[in-house]
Design an enzyme around this catalytic site. Structure first.
Site, PDB file in Angstrom:
ATOM      1  N   ASP A   1     -42.641 -22.136  94.541  1.00 12.25           N
ATOM      2  CA  ASP A   1     -43.412 -21.668  93.386  1.00 12.25           C
ATOM      3  C   ASP A   1     -44.080 -22.756  92.539  1.00 12.25           C
ATOM      4  O   ASP A   1     -43.441 -23.769  92.222  1.00 12.25           O
ATOM      5  CB  ASP A   1     -42.497 -20.928  92.394  1.00 12.25           C
TER       6      ASP A   1
ATOM      7  N   GLU B   1     -39.650 -11.172  90.369  1.00 15.61           N
ATOM      8  CA  GLU B   1     -39.509 -12.597  90.071  1.00 15.61           C
ATOM      9  C   GLU B   1     -40.778 -13.097  89.382  1.00 15.61           C
ATOM     10  O   GLU B   1     -41.832 -12.460  89.448  1.00 15.61           O
ATOM     11  CB  GLU B   1     -39.308 -13.404  91.365  1.00 15.61           C
TER      12      GLU B   1
HETATM   13  C1  FRU Z   1     -39.449 -17.178  93.878  1.00 19.03           C
HETATM   14  C2  FRU Z   1     -38.098 -17.772  93.581  1.00 19.03           C
HETATM   15  C3  FRU Z   1     -37.801 -17.732  92.100  1.00 19.03           C
HETATM   16  C4  FRU Z   1     -36.796 -18.828  91.930  1.00 19.03           C
HETATM   17  C5  FRU Z   1     -37.287 -19.858  92.927  1.00 19.03           C
HETATM   18  C6  FRU Z   1     -36.206 -20.661  93.568  1.00 19.03           C
HETATM   19  O1  FRU Z   1     -40.038 -17.646  95.044  1.00 19.03           O
HETATM   20  O2  FRU Z   1     -37.093 -17.072  94.306  1.00 19.03           O
HETATM   21  O3  FRU Z   1     -37.361 -16.485  91.627  1.00 19.03           O
HETATM   22  O4  FRU Z   1     -36.759 -19.322  90.620  1.00 19.03           O
HETATM   23  O5  FRU Z   1     -38.002 -19.150  93.915  1.00 19.03           O
HETATM   24  O6  FRU Z   1     -36.744 -21.690  94.365  1.00 19.03           O
END
Ligand code: FRU
Length: 486
Positions: free
Chosen positions: A24, A200
């Site tokens: 992300d 998310e």
């Molecule tokens: C989304 C996610 C988020 C988390 C991160 C962990 O892709 O699962 O929710 O903070 O990646 O790498």
């Protein structure tokens, strides 16, 4: 190991880390002339793990410089997704009004998996070095899943506003704080829209409808995995109102998607744009096969940054997206221009092959004529092609990557993704960005977007095609793009 410019799948105008795994985008903020891009990063490997924040900066959202690791994981926590604000009035006490702190609000993911809570880190040297706050976490509700805080200054309440996900409950929760340390719960939104996966990486921002300063709506972005429109990870949004406490979605919206391709996830926007624009970026990958894509020594790129609009489409406010205007600065000399040619049934090279290439920016206007399908074939040759087409009967633009090259690393990779796109004024308008391992399609005024990775072999052909009749290509302008890489 080849230098980053020479690896066959290395993106040339999309950000990718020199080496190792990325997911992300995090901490998107503009400060002192720089756009910051932090990102979920494994400093020790090419698959997910040891999550920390990597860092890059840009002055124009096109040329990126990768900087040293910003926030490392430690013996207790992995540093999950979050945001960064500039604390101009020094409400947190981490900086001073003369030298405001950049404050990161991130999710502390306990290494034993038992807890997620929100924590702070700060920098007083333009994001170059960071200190984790000794009083972490600052917001802990005892939950195992509670993550991805997006914080912004909310001027009407003169306080900080956090938008954060309760992933398993399909809820977004809002909190308020005077100082980034103490947080008061405001309200919940959801479940709503698409819920066939965890919620998310939420984002919330105001937009003027059709650029009218008298008509502001709020957009709530909720990323979803799996359950996205194209399978696996996807980004949905809601248009509505925010009164400082509660978000209310406009009625009867159905589920609305930021992108109809398979590779646009964890999309969030920049805070504090100096021109008041709203730019978004997404992770150009999908959790279905993200760790299997055939790249090394890095894995994953970001999408091109997109300038957002909220335009009236079919009578309702709809998000529109266009590649950031500064991307034009990478256009190389000698564009190819084609005007008013018939595209008969079959497939033919564009302009005697003059448009071939692996990094292209194409603007095309077609009228459908009596063709059932028409469009472009990219990276075409040796039995490979990536099709960007229009299905006239369905009223859909699509990307077919079934024969795009290396697709065998996951059964979820090959296939066709579709987005609704109306013919307007007799025309189908497409803007297509082709990089070494991706294609992004912006249809119409940017109301229909598709983002897909591809891993093609050597062929670099661009071809025109039509099926079931003859289409007309009214205009096509093709630019080769250079690279932002030094
Ligand atoms: C989304 C996610 C988020 C988390 C991160 C962990 O892709 O699962 O929710 O903070 O990646 O790498």
């Amino acid at each position: 190991e080849e230098p980053p410019g020479a690896e066959p799948y290395r993106p040339q105008f999309h950000f990718s880390p020199a080496r190792n795994w990325m997911n992300d985008p995090n901490g998107l903020v503009h400060y002192d002339g720089e756009y910051h891009l932090f990102f979920q990063y494994n400093p020790e490997g090419n698959t997910w793990g040891n999550m920390s924040w990597g860092h890059a900066v840009s002055r124009d959202l096109v040329h990126w410089e990768e900087l040293p690791l910003a926030l490392p994981h430690d013996e207790r926590e992995m540093v999950f997704s979050g945001s960064v604000v500039v604390d101009r009035e020094n409400t947190s006490g981490f900086g001073s009004p003369e030298n405001p702190a950049m404050v990161a609000v991130y999710t502390s993911h306990a290494k034993d998996g038992s807890r997620q809570a929100q924590s702070l880190a700060y920098s007083t040297d333009r994001g170059r070095t960071w200190t984790k706050y000794a009083g972490n976490p600052v917001l802990d509700i005892g939950a195992r899943d509670f993550r991805d805080p997006k914080v912004q200054w909310h001027e009407p309440s003169r306080s900080w506003l956090m938008t954060v996900a309760l992933p398993l409950e399909h809820k977004v929760r809002f909190y308020r704080s005077p100082d980034l340390r103490q947080w008061t719960e405001l309200s919940d939104f959801g479940p709503a829209g698409a819920v066939d996966g965890v919620w998310e990486c939420p984002d919330l921002f105001p937009m003027q409808v059709d650029g009218d300063p008298e008509r502001t709506k709020w957009v709530l972005v909720v990323n979803l995995n799996p359950g996205g429109i194209a399978g696996g990870s996807g980004a949905q949004y809601f248009v509505g109102d925010f009164d400082g406490t509660r978000f209310t979605a406009d009625p009867d919206q159905g589920t609305r998607w930021l992108d109809h391709g398979k590779d646009y996830y964890a999309a969030v926007s920049w805070d504090g744009d100096p021109e008041g624009r709203r730019h978004m970026i997404g992770w150009m990958n999908n959790w279905q096969y993200g760790e299997q894509i055939p790249t090394d020594p890095w894995r994953s790129a970001m999408s091109v940054p997109r300038t957002m609009g909220l335009g009236t489409v079919d009578g309702r406010p709809t998000l529109t997206q266009q590649p950031v205007a500064a991307l034009d600065s990478l256009r190389l000399p000698d564009p190819v221009a084609v005007r008013e040619v018939d595209v008969p049934e079959g497939s033919q090279p564009l302009a005697e092959g003059r448009g071939d290439g692996r990094t292209l920016d194409i603007e095309a206007r077609f009228s459908p004529g009596d063709a059932e399908h028409f469009g472009l074939e990219l990276r075409a040759g040796d039995g490979q092609k990536t099709v960007v087409g229009y299905d006239a009967a369905a009223g859909e633009v699509y990307v077919d990557r079934t024969h795009s090259g290396d697709t065998g690393f996951s059964p979820d990779f090959p296939g066709t993704q579709r987005a609704p796109l109306a013919v307007r004024d007799g025309e189908v308008r497409l803007r297509i960005l082709l990089d070494a391992s991706s294609v992004e399609v912006f249809g119409g005024a940017g109301e229909s977007v598709l983002t897909d990775q591809i891993f093609p072999g050597a062929p670099e052909g661009v071809r025109l095609f039509a099926e079931g009749g003859t289409a007309r290509l009214k205009s096509l302008d093709l630019h080769r793009l250079g690279t932002y890489r030094p």
